[in-house]
Design a protein around this motif. Sequence first.
Motif, PDB file in Angstrom:
ATOM      1  N   SER A 231       0.827  -1.216   0.000  1.00 57.45           N
ATOM      2  CA  SER A 231       0.000   0.000   0.000  1.00 57.45           C
ATOM      3  C   SER A 231       0.854   1.256   0.000  1.00 57.45           C
ATOM      4  CB  SER A 231      -0.936  -0.011   1.215  1.00 57.45           C
ATOM      5  OG  SER A 231      -1.792  -1.138   1.174  1.00 57.45           O
ATOM      6  N   THR A 261      -6.429   3.772  -1.893  1.00 60.84           N
ATOM      7  CA  THR A 261      -5.403   2.826  -1.447  1.00 60.84           C
ATOM      8  C   THR A 261      -5.193   2.916   0.049  1.00 60.84           C
ATOM      9  OG1 THR A 261      -4.288   2.994  -3.592  1.00 60.84           O
ATOM     10  CG2 THR A 261      -3.018   2.096  -1.765  1.00 60.84           C
ATOM     11  N   GLU A 264      -8.121   1.177   1.833  1.00 61.58           N
ATOM     12  CA  GLU A 264      -8.001  -0.267   1.745  1.00 61.58           C
ATOM     13  C   GLU A 264      -6.909  -0.788   2.673  1.00 61.58           C
ATOM     14  OE1 GLU A 264      -9.908  -2.331   0.226  1.00 61.58           O
ATOM     15  OE2 GLU A 264     -11.177  -0.808  -0.708  1.00 61.58           O
ATOM     16  N   ASP A 294      -7.137  -5.890  -7.148  1.00 64.43           N
ATOM     17  CA  ASP A 294      -6.766  -4.564  -6.648  1.00 64.43           C
ATOM     18  C   ASP A 294      -5.296  -4.273  -6.863  1.00 64.43           C
ATOM     19  OD1 ASP A 294      -9.356  -4.237  -5.829  1.00 64.43           O
ATOM     20  OD2 ASP A 294      -8.980  -4.859  -3.764  1.00 64.43           O
ATOM     21  N   THR A 295      -4.450  -5.285  -6.718  1.00 66.02           N
ATOM     22  CA  THR A 295      -3.011  -5.097  -6.929  1.00 66.02           C
ATOM     23  C   THR A 295      -2.730  -4.698  -8.369  1.00 66.02           C
ATOM     24  OG1 THR A 295      -2.487  -6.721  -5.210  1.00 66.02           O
ATOM     25  CG2 THR A 295      -0.761  -6.215  -6.804  1.00 66.02           C
ATOM     26  N   SER A 298      -3.901  -1.142  -8.933  1.00 66.20           N
ATOM     27  CA  SER A 298      -2.997  -0.162  -8.320  1.00 66.20           C
ATOM     28  C   SER A 298      -1.762   0.052  -9.171  1.00 66.20           C
ATOM     29  CB  SER A 298      -2.598  -0.642  -6.915  1.00 66.20           C
ATOM     30  OG  SER A 298      -3.723  -0.773  -6.085  1.00 66.20           O
TER      31      SER A 298
END
Length: 416
Positions: A231, A261, A264, A294-295, A298
């Motif tokens: 993160s 981010t 999360e 999500d990774t 991002s």
Amino acid sequence: MTNRSRSSSAEGELRLPRPPGLLRRYWARHPRFADILIAAVCLIISSVPFLAVSVLPDDIGPRSGDWRGVLPTLGVVVALGCLALLVRRRHPLLVLATSYVVALAYLFAPAPLSGPLLLVATYTVAVYVSSRAALIGVGIGMAVLAGTGVILSSAGAISTTPLWGALVNEGVNAVIGGLIGANVGSRARYVAALIDHSERLVVERDQQAQLAASAERERIAREIHDVVAHSLTVMVALAEGVAAAGDAERSRPGVEAIAATGREALRDMRATLGILRDSDTAPLAPLARDTTADTVSSARAAGFDTRLVVSGDPGDLDSRTRLAVSRIVQEGVTNVLRHASAATRIDVAISYDASGVAVSVTDDGLPAATDEESAGFGLRGLRERVGLAGGTVTAGPRQPHGWSVAAHLPRQEYSA
């Protein structure tokens, strides 16, 4: 854990009851006083015949003068045999042998004579050595006593009346002492074995609890590293992009991505650290969610051309293996964001088949680390996670440039 702390812990957990009765507790706490009392009682009982003979006149009773002839020597032997009871706990076999010496001395009395010495000695051997040792000792002792008595009687040194009386009296004493001692000794050894077994179970339980706590700490450390490292890396990359944009309107998506981010990361952090608030109900299963999508998002938001290719059907793949897959992807992407210079593309491939799942993360950058060992805590934690799943993982540079992380996880349950 030291032996003293183990013993204290075991005693506290076993909560053994105290021996019943005030006299019995005092007897157990003062063994020396108990031995002195037993020796004194045996000496008094054994001295009664001698005291009775010593006060009789010569003309009363048959052959009363013969008593006074053997009385001094016999009295000294009996007194020494009773004093030997003071060391009966440390040398029970020696005390048993001494009691048979006293029994042999009784053969020289003009009339049948015996005392409680052999009863106490046989009881002591059965309690403090074993019932088998008591049986063997009684057998050998009675055989020696009978054989010696027959020889002395044949030689005319003693009469047959004291011999048969001694054999009967001492045999009864040995049987009574052996039976009582076998019962008490077997019970004491059985209770001691139960207590020892219970103490070992308590110690083993404490050790298992420590091992489980250590494994849980390692798991929490891995989860925190995965959440924080990824993160923060994404947030730093987005912040650098926002700073380079210079236009507030163009920077808005990046700022929103930073905020998302962060939210999360806080949610995952709360889920991970929540188990520390109540250690009694802390589960050993993973707490975080699958963050593969999500990774990838991002990494795209940070400006990388990130591609995710999934093939095959995950089927009944367990949730912990799914989480391990997401952590492999997360660690691989995070390492690209942090360490790979001049990287523009990240390829993530996940392939499911009947044997398990294969995961690979590759990039086209120039890695700062040239081997797996120098890549930091992340890859070490990743190897631990994959090892717990029964899988394998490799990481290293690829030709002509870039870095690759590849892992294979089997389809099976495992302990996280």
